[in-house]
Structures are given as C-alpha cells and as structure tokens.
Design a protein around this motif. Structure first.
Motif, PDB file in Angstrom:
ATOM      1  N   ARG A  78       0.817  -1.210   0.000  1.00  0.00           N
ATOM      2  CA  ARG A  78       0.000   0.000   0.000  1.00  0.00           C
ATOM      3  C   ARG A  78       0.850   1.260   0.000  1.00  0.00           C
ATOM      4  NH1 ARG A  78      -4.718  -1.471  -1.954  1.00  0.00           N
ATOM      5  NH2 ARG A  78      -6.008  -2.683  -0.542  1.00  0.00           N
ATOM      6  N   GLU A  79       0.309   2.282  -0.679  1.00  0.00           N
ATOM      7  CA  GLU A  79       0.900   3.604  -0.607  1.00  0.00           C
ATOM      8  C   GLU A  79       0.385   4.301   0.646  1.00  0.00           C
ATOM      9  OE1 GLU A  79       1.288   5.229  -5.023  1.00  0.00           O
ATOM     10  OE2 GLU A  79      -0.709   4.454  -4.613  1.00  0.00           O
ATOM     11  N   GLY A  80       0.945   5.472   0.958  1.00  0.00           N
ATOM     12  CA  GLY A  80       0.507   6.242   2.106  1.00  0.00           C
ATOM     13  C   GLY A  80      -0.820   6.930   1.854  1.00  0.00           C
ATOM     14  N   LEU A  81      -1.406   7.478   2.917  1.00  0.00           N
ATOM     15  CA  LEU A  81      -2.717   8.116   2.834  1.00  0.00           C
ATOM     16  C   LEU A  81      -2.742   9.239   1.804  1.00  0.00           C
ATOM     17  CD1 LEU A  81      -5.585   8.514   3.909  1.00  0.00           C
ATOM     18  CD2 LEU A  81      -4.622   9.943   5.724  1.00  0.00           C
ATOM     19  N   GLU A  82      -1.765  10.120   1.857  1.00  0.00           N
ATOM     20  CA  GLU A  82      -1.765  11.263   0.954  1.00  0.00           C
ATOM     21  C   GLU A  82      -1.642  10.827  -0.503  1.00  0.00           C
ATOM     22  OE1 GLU A  82      -0.011  11.006   3.715  1.00  0.00           O
ATOM     23  OE2 GLU A  82      -1.002  12.532   4.958  1.00  0.00           O
ATOM     24  N   ILE A  84      -2.547   7.930  -1.863  1.00  0.00           N
ATOM     25  CA  ILE A  84      -3.788   7.280  -2.283  1.00  0.00           C
ATOM     26  C   ILE A  84      -4.856   8.316  -2.621  1.00  0.00           C
ATOM     27  CG2 ILE A  84      -5.740   5.897  -1.419  1.00  0.00           C
ATOM     28  CD1 ILE A  84      -3.698   4.166   0.056  1.00  0.00           C
ATOM     29  N   LEU A  85      -4.990   9.333  -1.765  1.00  0.00           N
ATOM     30  CA  LEU A  85      -6.026  10.345  -1.979  1.00  0.00           C
ATOM     31  C   LEU A  85      -5.685  11.258  -3.153  1.00  0.00           C
ATOM     32  CD1 LEU A  85      -6.891  11.225   1.714  1.00  0.00           C
ATOM     33  CD2 LEU A  85      -8.330  10.018   0.072  1.00  0.00           C
ATOM     34  N   GLU A  86      -4.419  11.543  -3.360  1.00  0.00           N
ATOM     35  CA  GLU A  86      -4.032  12.408  -4.478  1.00  0.00           C
ATOM     36  C   GLU A  86      -4.450  11.792  -5.803  1.00  0.00           C
ATOM     37  OE1 GLU A  86      -0.085  14.712  -6.280  1.00  0.00           O
ATOM     38  OE2 GLU A  86       0.129  13.231  -4.665  1.00  0.00           O
ATOM     39  N   LYS A  87      -4.277  10.469  -5.927  1.00  0.00           N
ATOM     40  CA  LYS A  87      -4.679   9.795  -7.157  1.00  0.00           C
ATOM     41  C   LYS A  87      -6.189   9.857  -7.367  1.00  0.00           C
ATOM     42  CE  LYS A  87      -0.813   6.562  -7.496  1.00  0.00           C
ATOM     43  NZ  LYS A  87      -0.398   5.131  -7.507  1.00  0.00           N
ATOM     44  N   ALA A  88      -6.945   9.931  -6.256  1.00  0.00           N
ATOM     45  CA  ALA A  88      -8.407  10.004  -6.338  1.00  0.00           C
ATOM     46  C   ALA A  88      -8.900  11.452  -6.442  1.00  0.00           C
ATOM     47  CB  ALA A  88      -9.033   9.329  -5.118  1.00  0.00           C
ATOM     48  N   GLY A  89      -7.972  12.409  -6.452  1.00  0.00           N
ATOM     49  CA  GLY A  89      -8.339  13.809  -6.605  1.00  0.00           C
ATOM     50  C   GLY A  89      -8.740  14.502  -5.325  1.00  0.00           C
ATOM     51  N   TYR A  90      -8.344  13.959  -4.182  1.00  0.00           N
ATOM     52  CA  TYR A  90      -8.736  14.531  -2.891  1.00  0.00           C
ATOM     53  C   TYR A  90      -7.519  15.083  -2.136  1.00  0.00           C
ATOM     54  CZ  TYR A  90     -13.471  12.558  -2.904  1.00  0.00           C
ATOM     55  OH  TYR A  90     -14.780  12.255  -3.192  1.00  0.00           O
ATOM     56  N   GLU A  91      -7.811  16.092  -1.327  1.00  0.00           N
ATOM     57  CA  GLU A  91      -6.913  16.509  -0.279  1.00  0.00           C
ATOM     58  C   GLU A  91      -7.553  16.104   1.043  1.00  0.00           C
ATOM     59  OE1 GLU A  91      -5.692  20.551  -0.504  1.00  0.00           O
ATOM     60  OE2 GLU A  91      -4.949  20.376  -2.568  1.00  0.00           O
ATOM     61  N   CYS A  92      -6.744  16.046   2.093  1.00  0.00           N
ATOM     62  CA  CYS A  92      -7.213  15.462   3.356  1.00  0.00           C
ATOM     63  C   CYS A  92      -6.831  16.349   4.525  1.00  0.00           C
ATOM     64  CB  CYS A  92      -6.597  14.073   3.512  1.00  0.00           C
ATOM     65  SG  CYS A  92      -6.771  13.324   5.127  1.00  0.00           S
ATOM     66  N   LYS A  93      -7.739  16.469   5.477  1.00  0.00           N
ATOM     67  CA  LYS A  93      -7.451  17.174   6.717  1.00  0.00           C
ATOM     68  C   LYS A  93      -7.910  16.312   7.878  1.00  0.00           C
ATOM     69  CE  LYS A  93      -6.087  20.636   9.268  1.00  0.00           C
ATOM     70  NZ  LYS A  93      -4.666  21.008   9.338  1.00  0.00           N
ATOM     71  N   ASN A 190     -12.925   2.124   1.064  1.00  0.00           N
ATOM     72  CA  ASN A 190     -12.202   1.689  -0.127  1.00  0.00           C
ATOM     73  C   ASN A 190     -12.946   2.008  -1.420  1.00  0.00           C
ATOM     74  OD1 ASN A 190     -10.001   0.754   1.280  1.00  0.00           O
ATOM     75  ND2 ASN A 190     -10.758  -1.347   1.423  1.00  0.00           N
ATOM     76  N   LYS A 191     -14.226   2.382  -1.329  1.00  0.00           N
ATOM     77  CA  LYS A 191     -14.955   2.816  -2.520  1.00  0.00           C
ATOM     78  C   LYS A 191     -14.620   4.262  -2.880  1.00  0.00           C
ATOM     79  CE  LYS A 191     -18.863  -0.389  -2.317  1.00  0.00           C
ATOM     80  NZ  LYS A 191     -20.347  -0.531  -2.262  1.00  0.00           N
ATOM     81  N   ILE A 192     -14.073   5.006  -1.938  1.00  0.00           N
ATOM     82  CA  ILE A 192     -13.567   6.348  -2.240  1.00  0.00           C
ATOM     83  C   ILE A 192     -12.243   6.218  -2.981  1.00  0.00           C
ATOM     84  CG2 ILE A 192     -12.747   8.525  -1.268  1.00  0.00           C
ATOM     85  CD1 ILE A 192     -14.542   8.001   1.163  1.00  0.00           C
ATOM     86  N   ALA A 193     -11.366   5.383  -2.450  1.00  0.00           N
ATOM     87  CA  ALA A 193     -10.067   5.111  -3.069  1.00  0.00           C
ATOM     88  C   ALA A 193      -9.580   3.763  -2.562  1.00  0.00           C
ATOM     89  CB  ALA A 193      -9.063   6.205  -2.730  1.00  0.00           C
ATOM     90  N   GLU A 194      -9.140   2.908  -3.460  1.00  0.00           N
ATOM     91  CA  GLU A 194      -8.689   1.574  -3.080  1.00  0.00           C
ATOM     92  C   GLU A 194      -7.515   1.677  -2.106  1.00  0.00           C
ATOM     93  OE1 GLU A 194      -8.798  -2.332  -2.625  1.00  0.00           O
ATOM     94  OE2 GLU A 194     -10.204  -1.201  -3.874  1.00  0.00           O
ATOM     95  N   GLY A 195      -7.648   0.972  -0.965  1.00  0.00           N
ATOM     96  CA  GLY A 195      -6.603   0.983   0.042  1.00  0.00           C
ATOM     97  C   GLY A 195      -6.761   2.067   1.096  1.00  0.00           C
ATOM     98  N   LEU A 196      -7.858   2.854   1.002  1.00  0.00           N
ATOM     99  CA  LEU A 196      -8.035   3.970   1.933  1.00  0.00           C
ATOM    100  C   LEU A 196      -8.258   3.488   3.367  1.00  0.00           C
ATOM    101  CD1 LEU A 196      -8.238   7.000   2.375  1.00  0.00           C
ATOM    102  CD2 LEU A 196     -10.666   6.883   1.769  1.00  0.00           C
ATOM    103  N   THR A 197      -9.000   2.397   3.534  1.00  0.00           N
ATOM    104  CA  THR A 197      -9.261   1.880   4.882  1.00  0.00           C
ATOM    105  C   THR A 197      -7.960   1.602   5.614  1.00  0.00           C
ATOM    106  OG1 THR A 197     -11.354   0.868   4.202  1.00  0.00           O
ATOM    107  CG2 THR A 197     -10.347   0.035   6.225  1.00  0.00           C
TER     108      THR A 197
END
Length: 303
Positions: A78-82, A84-93, A190-197
């Motif tokens: 798995r990649e890190g949280l940031e 994974i989310l970057e590939k899905a077009g999200y930023e995270c706080k 994981n439906k937001i981004a694979e591996g997010l959980t």
C-alpha cells in the motif's frame, strides 16, 4: 502433502479434525502455516479441536486465514494516505481541534450543514474526524437531481470513526437532501479510493471495524484475537471447555487445578465454585462446593 505434516497435524488436533482438513482444505497440509494460525487464534489444543469439530467451522477458520493473508500482502504494497487520496483527486485534513472543523462549515449550503457542527467539541471527543475535499471544491456546483454519490455530494466528505466501537460514517455534502446521507458509498472507505481503509488505520494507529463477509457459526465466538468454541451463553457471557468470555474479556482456565463443568468453574486448589453465567445460586452449586470441601471430587476423574 507430506506424511510428516499430516502426523504433526494429527498429533496437535486429533485424527477427526485432521481428516476434516485433509478432505476439505488439503493444500493446507503442504506446510504448517495453517496449523500455526489455528493455534494463534484458538490458543489451546482443547479449544482448537472444539473449533474444528465440523466442516462449517473449518471453512470459517479457513476463510479468516486466507483473508488475513490477503490483507497482509495488500498492506505491504500500500501507498501512504496522501498518495492514495491524491490519485483520487482529494486533499485530506485530519481534524484535531474545533477551529479546523469549523473552517469547513462554509462549504455547506443553507439547511444542509451537518449536525456535527451543533456540538463540534463533543463530536471530537467521541470520534476521529477526517475531511476529504476536492481541490476545486469552490467550482463544483450542485446537481439538478441530487444523488448521494454524485460529484457535488462527494466533493466534500466528512468521515467519522467512533473512538470506542471503530465504526465508520461517511457524510454527504448534501446532508439530508439525499437519502441516507450519513452512509456515502455504504460507509466503505475503499470505494472512495482503493486501500483507503488500511491507509487511515495506519495513519491514525487504529483498527476500523470491518463487517465480516462470512457469518460466524453459532457455536463460535470472536473475542479479542481469538476464536472461542462455547457451549453456553447468557448475558454476553460465553462458556467453553477450557475458556470463558465475559463481556469480550477472554479467560483461559488453569487446567491443572481448574475445571469447567456445565456453567460452573471449579477450582480444586482454592476449593471454590463459580457460576460463570451468574444465575441464581443453585442446589448443584451448593452440592459441588460441599463435595469440594469434603475432598470428594478429583479433577483427574472428572476430566
């Protein structure tokens, strides 16, 4: 499968359980990894043999074993949280205080502000809060026919993970304008981004509550890291042959000086009898206590 491994399984689990494994999961006898897993989850030989007493139980343990192996391999890659989310077009706080949470309130339309904002401090005490948002959040417009998983709804997601029960709620930007707004993507991260959980678990150092895909057999209980075989249950107390579970606390008895008979824990050293199911004191309990004190019971003869 080697004859040597078969004999090791048989010595550890007994012939009946080993035959069950050979007939229904023969590839596991090629090495000892499955046997090691059984004792990791069942701890004692008695509990392991009871757990593997029928094909339904075996297939359940097999399912857990294969799923844990799959998850372990996936986590290693798995990649890190940031990332994974970057590939899905999200930023995270990850929200750590009320001010950070309030900063996102302006992105909700009138009448659709989350009830979280009614008592943000209280919500932070009970939940891990994570806000996911699209990079172009201000430019994303409401849909003419709002849907829970449409672009506007999912452009700002408030993820809440209960600190005690570890269950997840993913809240829509529409809030109560759409059906079931507190369960975007059915609360499956994981439906937001694979591996997010797994990425969130690692980031927060928590274990998210995963619903088991396989229904647990009626005579088995998952408690802590163990699979327990039990014969009696009452008020969240489960009693097995050499173990009992009281409100998810697992207690393994000392079989050199203790014995579970029906619902009673007999301690031959201390000369005590404990009703594990906490029912009203019975004549049987009194008789057992009397027999113990008079040295009329022998642990070896009762086993």
């Amino acid at each position: 499968m080697t004859n040597q491994n078969y004999e090791i399984y048989k010595k550890s689990l007994g012939e009946n359980a080993t035959k069950l494994i050979r007939d229904n999961y023969p590839e596991s006898l090629d090495d000892l990894e499955f046997l090691n897993y059984i004792f990791k989850k069942c701890k004692t030989r008695t509990n392991a043999r009871n757990v593997l007493s029928n094909i339904e139980n075996l297939l359940y343990v097999k399912s857990l074993y294969l799923e844990e192996g799959k998850n372990r391999e996936e986590k290693e890659n798995r990649e890190g949280l940031e990332e994974i989310l970057e590939k899905a077009g999200y930023e995270c706080k990850i929200i750590t205080d009320v001010a950070e949470l309030i900063g996102f309130k302006r992105y909700y339309s009138s009448g659709e502000v989350l009830c979280t904002y009614n008592n943000p401090a209280g919500r932070l005490n009970l939940y891990h809060l994570i806000v996911l948002y699209k990079k172009d959040l201000d430019k994303i417009k409401r849909g003419k026919n709002p849907q829970r998983e449409d672009e506007y709804s999912t452009s700002l997601l408030n993820i809440q993970i209960h600190k005690k029960f570890n269950n997840v709620s993913i809240k829509s930007r529409y809030n109560h304008t759409v059906n079931n707004p507190d369960a975007v993507y059915s609360n499956n991260l994981n439906k937001i981004a694979e591996g997010l959980t797994e990425a969130i678990e690692k980031k927060l150092g928590i274990r998210i509550n995963h619903k088991n895909d396989v229904e647990i057999p009626d005579n088995l209980k998952l408690a802590g890291d163990f699979i327990i075989s039990y014969w009696s249950e009452r008020n969240n107390i489960y009693v097995g042959e050499d173990v009992y579970v009281d409100n998810d606390q697992v207690h393994w008895i000392d079989t050199n000086q203790e014995l579970i008979a029906d619902q009673f824990l007999i301690n031959f050293k201390e000369k005590t009898v404990k009703d594990l199911l906490k029912t009203d004191k019975s004549f049987l309990e009194e008789d057992l206590e009397k027999a113990l004190k008079e040295n009329k019971l022998d642990i070896n003869k009762l086993k």
